[in-house]
Scaffold this active site. Structure first.
Site, PDB file in Angstrom:
ATOM      1  N   ASP A  71      97.120-115.230  29.294  1.00 51.33           N
ATOM      2  CA  ASP A  71      98.391-114.614  29.699  1.00 51.33           C
ATOM      3  C   ASP A  71      99.521-115.387  29.014  1.00 51.33           C
ATOM      4  OD1 ASP A  71      98.688-116.977  31.041  1.00 51.33           O
ATOM      5  OD2 ASP A  71      99.143-116.080  32.976  1.00 51.33           O
TER       6      ASP A  71
ATOM      7  N   LYS B 171      92.837-109.026  29.272  1.00 50.06           N
ATOM      8  CA  LYS B 171      93.182-110.187  30.097  1.00 50.06           C
ATOM      9  C   LYS B 171      92.684-110.005  31.525  1.00 50.06           C
ATOM     10  CE  LYS B 171      96.687-110.833  32.463  1.00 50.06           C
ATOM     11  NZ  LYS B 171      98.045-110.740  32.987  1.00 50.06           N
TER      12      LYS B 171
END
Ligand code: SF4
Length: 218
Positions: free
Chosen positions: A139, A121
């Site tokens: 996320d 991420k």
């Protein structure tokens, strides 16, 4: 409605309602960005923005952060979540950047993911926000909002969600889509109590439709 039409309508909505979406983290170069993104894991951007001005003033480069060391970093980031782990990550990150990359932050996500504290991420955020790469960082907000809107279907983890989003979002919109979905999740489509009455996507949202269907008749 086909998945393709759903993506197109949702993206059109965001393009007209949030044309200039961007990260709320404050940074002035890619080193500051990667540090801020590492600090933002399970913490609010607002909180991170409170500690980074002093951190960046005292440690503006990887070399300076490495020289300062983990304990000094910890003193400056104490108020963010998980400060001990994050201080350790940042000390390791600064060391690796200083020793292996000449103090520069690499551009490729494969290289970024080798850095301490940098998972998929974070690598995608840095690659898309700073280098404009067509990546979708997933996320918790992106994961939740995408599922509610029906952009993803039964994604079991962020990687599956990322793959479905990559398949549905045109390359040129991927970087900005990440911000659209995050900001929508942060301010409107909240985890516990989504503000559906304030949302312009009720007509497209699968979660909203399911709620209406399950509502007892008055
Ligand atoms: S209608 Fe409600 S659940 Fe659906 S995206 Fe909007 S806020 Fe979220």
């Amino acid at each position: 409605m086909t998945k393709k039409e759903r993506f197109a309508k949702v993206l059109d909505f965001f393009a007209s309602s949030m044309p200039a979406a961007q990260t709320e983290l404050k940074y002035s170069n890619v080193f500051e960005l990667i540090v801020a993104v590492v600090l933002s894991a399970q913490c609010t951007d607002k909180r991170v923005n409170m500690v980074t001005p002093e951190l960046f003033r005292l440690m503006p480069t990887a070399e300076k952060m490495y020289a300062a060391g983990q304990d000094r970093i910890l003193e400056l980031i104490k108020s963010v979540s998980y400060p001990n782990s994050k201080a350790r990550y940042l000390a390791g990150l600064a060391k690796m950047l200083a020793e292996n990359y000449g103090g520069n932050v690499p551009e490729s996500t494969d290289e970024l993911e080798k850095l301490p504290g940098v998972g998929r991420k974070t690598a995608n955020v840095v690659a898309s926000v700073y280098y404009g790469a067509p990546k979708i960082a997933v996320d918790t907000h992106v994961f939740r909002v995408s599922a509610r809107l029906g952009l993803t279907t039964e994604a079991k983890n962020p990687l599956q969600a990322e793959q479905q989003l990559q398949a549905g979002i045109p390359e040129k919109l991927r970087a900005v889509s990440h911000h659209w979905l995050i900001l929508h999740g942060r301010y409107v489509c909240l985890a516990r109590k989504p503000k559906c009455a304030e949302c312009g996507l009720t007509g497209l949202c699968k979660h909203y439709a399911a709620q209406l269907k399950n509502k007892p008749a008055e």
